[in-house]
Design an enzyme around this catalytic site. Sequence first.
Site, PDB file in Angstrom:
ATOM      1  N   ASP A 138       0.817  -1.221   0.000  1.00  0.00           N
ATOM      2  CA  ASP A 138       0.000   0.000   0.000  1.00  0.00           C
ATOM      3  C   ASP A 138       0.855   1.278   0.000  1.00  0.00           C
ATOM      4  O   ASP A 138       0.364   2.358  -0.340  1.00  0.00           O
ATOM      5  CB  ASP A 138      -0.922   0.032   1.228  1.00  0.00           C
ATOM      6  CG  ASP A 138      -1.816  -1.200   1.308  1.00  0.00           C
ATOM      7  OD1 ASP A 138      -1.990  -1.868   0.275  1.00  0.00           O
ATOM      8  OD2 ASP A 138      -2.328  -1.494   2.405  1.00  0.00           O
ATOM      9  N   ARG A 287       0.004  -9.324  -4.384  1.00  0.00           N
ATOM     10  CA  ARG A 287       0.902  -9.537  -3.238  1.00  0.00           C
ATOM     11  C   ARG A 287       1.746 -10.787  -3.389  1.00  0.00           C
ATOM     12  O   ARG A 287       2.564 -11.091  -2.512  1.00  0.00           O
ATOM     13  CB  ARG A 287       0.072  -9.676  -1.960  1.00  0.00           C
ATOM     14  CG  ARG A 287      -0.561  -8.402  -1.536  1.00  0.00           C
ATOM     15  CD  ARG A 287      -0.861  -8.299  -0.058  1.00  0.00           C
ATOM     16  NE  ARG A 287      -1.116  -9.502   0.678  1.00  0.00           N
ATOM     17  CZ  ARG A 287      -2.144  -9.657   1.517  1.00  0.00           C
ATOM     18  NH1 ARG A 287      -3.021  -8.691   1.662  1.00  0.00           N
ATOM     19  NH2 ARG A 287      -2.272 -10.759   2.218  1.00  0.00           N
TER      20      ARG A 287
HETATM   21  O1  F6P Z   1      -2.331  -4.088   3.265  1.00  0.00           O
HETATM   22  C1  F6P Z   1      -2.159  -4.899   2.158  1.00  0.00           C
HETATM   23  C2  F6P Z   1      -3.494  -5.305   1.593  1.00  0.00           C
HETATM   24  O2  F6P Z   1      -3.288  -6.135   0.493  1.00  0.00           O
HETATM   25  C3  F6P Z   1      -4.424  -4.160   1.234  1.00  0.00           C
HETATM   26  O3  F6P Z   1      -4.083  -3.561   0.023  1.00  0.00           O
HETATM   27  C4  F6P Z   1      -5.749  -4.855   1.264  1.00  0.00           C
HETATM   28  O4  F6P Z   1      -6.784  -3.934   1.551  1.00  0.00           O
HETATM   29  C5  F6P Z   1      -5.614  -5.845   2.389  1.00  0.00           C
HETATM   30  O5  F6P Z   1      -4.223  -6.047   2.559  1.00  0.00           O
HETATM   31  C6  F6P Z   1      -6.265  -7.173   2.122  1.00  0.00           C
HETATM   32  O6  F6P Z   1      -6.179  -7.907   3.292  1.00  0.00           O
HETATM   33  P1  F6P Z   1      -6.338  -9.487   3.413  1.00  0.00           P
HETATM   34  O7  F6P Z   1      -5.109 -10.125   2.864  1.00  0.00           O
HETATM   35  O8  F6P Z   1      -6.490  -9.720   4.860  1.00  0.00           O
HETATM   36  O9  F6P Z   1      -7.532  -9.852   2.593  1.00  0.00           O
END
Ligand code: F6P
Length: 403
Positions: A138, A287
Amino acid sequence: MKKRVGILTSGGDCPGLNATIRGVAKALYARFGENVEIVGILNGYHGLITGEYKEMCEDDFRGILTLGGTILGTKRTPFKLMRVVEEDKIDKVAAMKKTYKDAKLDCLLCLGGNGTHKTANLLSQEGLNIIGLPKTIDNDIYGTDVTFGFHTAVDIATEVIDRIHTTAGSHSRVMCIEIMGNKAGWLTLYSGIAGGADIILLPEQPYDIDRVCAAVERRARKGSNFSIIAVAEGAINTEEARMKRKEWMAKRAEAGYGVTATNRIAAAVQKKTGMETRVCIPGHMQRGGSPSAYDRVLATEFGSYAAKLVEVERYGVTVAMVNNRVVANRLEDIAGKTRNIPEGCELLTVAPAETLKIKTSRCVMQRGVFAFMLQNEPPDEPPKPSESTDEPPEELDSFWGGS
Ligand code: F6P
């Protein structure tokens, strides 16, 4: 003197966590030789609470530079629950302090995002020797120009936008691509610009759906048979911007378009412009996988700087990049703050003309206000930060996840 260094990764993962762990380890072994022992805490603060940790050796850190995810595992353990005793009756703060003591740690390195840094600050205030390292796709950690993981995610999201262009053109469609980033628009802005998105919708600039549709129609009139809209997952419209988050979340739930604005935007664009519209959500792909070359270098720089902080016993800080220099910020200065795209950010002026520029007070100025530069060695005390005149963001907890 022998040092026992704990290391954990907390919150959502990102490319570059392993590269950072490796950077820390290699630099620690280089500085301390046999006089360092590294202890891996498993699954973030959860492992610190439950006492799950393992002794690491040099071999554990080989071959992980390019590896995605985290070899230590991670978990979201929300900061707001750290002081709350839940059904399991565990006093989490006391448990974390106990594990730190049982593992005989001299210090603990916490790799994570905003929530991780809030808990890191809490532990620091509880008397533990803590050093943070800024991780997140982010790019919204206060006091650093960049976080590791961000640029890899920009590359991935850019490739998505590139690829969507060809299918959008073939079918004469409007494509709404939802980009991660929680409540910050950095990832959408960077990938939107790099991928040549026609319209970029950011959390920092609430959008007006009529203007979005007008922009699509304007493009069609000029001969473009498709449009690409990069929508930040945290984008809100001008009406929502006047409401409390709880209110507009409830309204969205009632309307049934999901928690983000993307599906609703797509439906409205199709209805108003008559153009066929589709939604693409790359989600956690942003990610996953190997870190980019940039992130590998950044992770290594950050990791080795953290090892230097361990050597000079400079705790209660987090590593940061300010004006191209690796520095350390006090945890107490950055914890609980978010770095949004500031008004007047140069990149907004080069973004597509249809990027909707509506003023908002949610921006926090990004750089340098309380970073202190390290020359050869960190000074004993960083200078006191000057007060920011920007309004703090109204809501600091993670939008979709905790930390
Ligand atoms: O903080 C990283 C992130 O990928 C954000 O961009 C997103 O809102 C959130 O984490 C998603 O979270 P999770 O992996 O818990 O679904």
